[in-house]
Write an enzyme that holds these catalytic residues in place. Structure first.
Site, PDB file in Angstrom:
ATOM      1  N   ASP A   1       2.337   4.945  -0.288  1.00 31.08           N
ATOM      2  CA  ASP A   1       1.766   6.225   0.139  1.00 31.08           C
ATOM      3  C   ASP A   1       1.516   7.144  -1.053  1.00 31.08           C
ATOM      4  O   ASP A   1       2.014   6.916  -2.162  1.00 31.08           O
ATOM      5  CB  ASP A   1       2.724   6.951   1.098  1.00 31.08           C
ATOM      6  CG  ASP A   1       3.063   6.137   2.325  1.00 31.08           C
ATOM      7  OD1 ASP A   1       2.258   5.264   2.693  1.00 31.08           O
ATOM      8  OD2 ASP A   1       4.130   6.387   2.926  1.00 31.08           O
TER       9      ASP A   1
ATOM     10  N   ARG B   1      10.438   5.672   4.687  1.00 35.20           N
ATOM     11  CA  ARG B   1      10.687   7.119   4.650  1.00 35.20           C
ATOM     12  C   ARG B   1      11.252   7.632   5.979  1.00 35.20           C
ATOM     13  O   ARG B   1      12.086   8.537   6.003  1.00 35.20           O
ATOM     14  CB  ARG B   1       9.405   7.857   4.273  1.00 35.20           C
ATOM     15  CG  ARG B   1       8.974   7.587   2.823  1.00 35.20           C
ATOM     16  CD  ARG B   1       7.552   8.058   2.555  1.00 35.20           C
ATOM     17  NE  ARG B   1       7.408   9.487   2.782  1.00 35.20           N
ATOM     18  CZ  ARG B   1       6.230  10.109   2.816  1.00 35.20           C
ATOM     19  NH1 ARG B   1       5.094   9.407   2.674  1.00 35.20           N
ATOM     20  NH2 ARG B   1       6.170  11.411   3.011  1.00 35.20           N
TER      21      ARG B   1
ATOM     22  N   ARG C   1       0.843  -1.193   0.000  1.00 36.79           N
ATOM     23  CA  ARG C   1       0.000   0.000   0.000  1.00 36.79           C
ATOM     24  C   ARG C   1       0.882   1.248   0.000  1.00 36.79           C
ATOM     25  O   ARG C   1       1.077   1.891   1.027  1.00 36.79           O
ATOM     26  CB  ARG C   1      -0.919  -0.014   1.214  1.00 36.79           C
ATOM     27  CG  ARG C   1      -1.867  -1.205   1.224  1.00 36.79           C
ATOM     28  CD  ARG C   1      -2.593  -1.320   2.554  1.00 36.79           C
ATOM     29  NE  ARG C   1      -3.495  -2.468   2.573  1.00 36.79           N
ATOM     30  CZ  ARG C   1      -4.181  -2.874   3.644  1.00 36.79           C
ATOM     31  NH1 ARG C   1      -4.038  -2.219   4.784  1.00 36.79           N
ATOM     32  NH2 ARG C   1      -4.974  -3.925   3.576  1.00 36.79           N
TER      33      ARG C   1
END
Length: 244
Positions: free
Chosen positions: A52, A197, A50
């Site tokens: 971002d 991230r 999934r």
């Protein structure tokens, strides 16, 4: 029948992979829309990761159960004919009925690209973080070694309401210095929300000299998002590959 879709996309103008009730502007939503039109019935697909909003993919994988007279090649051609130009399906193939793109994934490989030095690459601006700083790559590599292995990565997860296990295994973090660019490649069994991230932001802080490589152990043990570094911008991140 169960079909596997190998997908690539430029995530710049999308609200991420996962379908949302508040917007139709997601990768999953766009693909489901085209398949539903092809089948003349609502179609739902499952994706391996999934990603971002703003994150890209060269090797996303999804699967879909549907009955159709079209061959895999015809399904692929139909999708590419009607999908937006920044979403592409590399191939469609028939797979075992039990194949599930997310649940059966063994490894995922993500890469984060950072623009280094003072040279501005206009044509890569959507796919690099425009940091343009000199970083201590050796220190970043030492920090990366401390982050590999099986750990509780709660400190590197933005989802404060995460109820499931935050334990993951990172098989490797490769920090590579290239002319005008720094690439960090992560290989793991799975990643938490914003995990790559935040790992990248933390490694950048090590590269700046704001943190020491040895601090990574304490950050892991803290299990506190506030102890880790900043969340690096989305555009530098790409899902390269999913392995089964």
């Amino acid at each position: 029948m169960n079909y596997r879709l190998d997908i690539q996309y430029d995530g710049t103008r999308y609200e991420g992979w996962q379908r949302q009730k508040t917007t139709g502007n997601t990768i999953q939503g766009k693909i489901e829309e085209v398949l539903s039109r092809m089948q003349e019935t609502p179609i739902r697909i499952d994706g391996a990761g999934r990603t971002d909003a703003g994150v890209h993919a060269k090797g996303q994988v999804a699967n879909v159960h549907m009955e159709t007279d079209k061959s895999p090649e015809e399904i692929c051609a139909y999708l590419n004919r009607y999908l937006p130009e920044d979403i592409g399906v590399e191939r469609v193939s028939r797979v075992n009925e039990r194949f599930h793109s997310r649940l059966l994934a063994k490894k995922k490989i993500y890469q984060y690209r950072i623009a280094a030095g003072h040279h501005k690459n206009v044509f890569e601006r959507k796919y690099q973080c425009p940091l343009h700083e000199e970083l201590d790559v050796d220190a970043m590599k030492r920090a990366a070694q401390r982050l590999t292995g099986t750990h509780d990565f709660k400190s590197f997860c933005s989802n404060k309401k995460m109820k499931k296990s935050t334990v993951r295994t990172i098989y490797g973090i490769d920090v590579e210095s290239l002319p005008g660019e720094l690439r960090i490649t992560y290989t793991g069994d799975g990643f938490l929300y914003n995990m790559v991230r935040i790992l990248t932001g933390t490694l950048v802080e090590v590269g700046r000299g704001d943190r020491k490589p040895e601090e990574m152990t304490d950050i892991l043990l803290a299990c506190d998002r506030g102890s880790a570094g900043f969340t690096a911008p989305a555009q530098g991140l790409t899902l390269l590959q999913v392995e089964y």
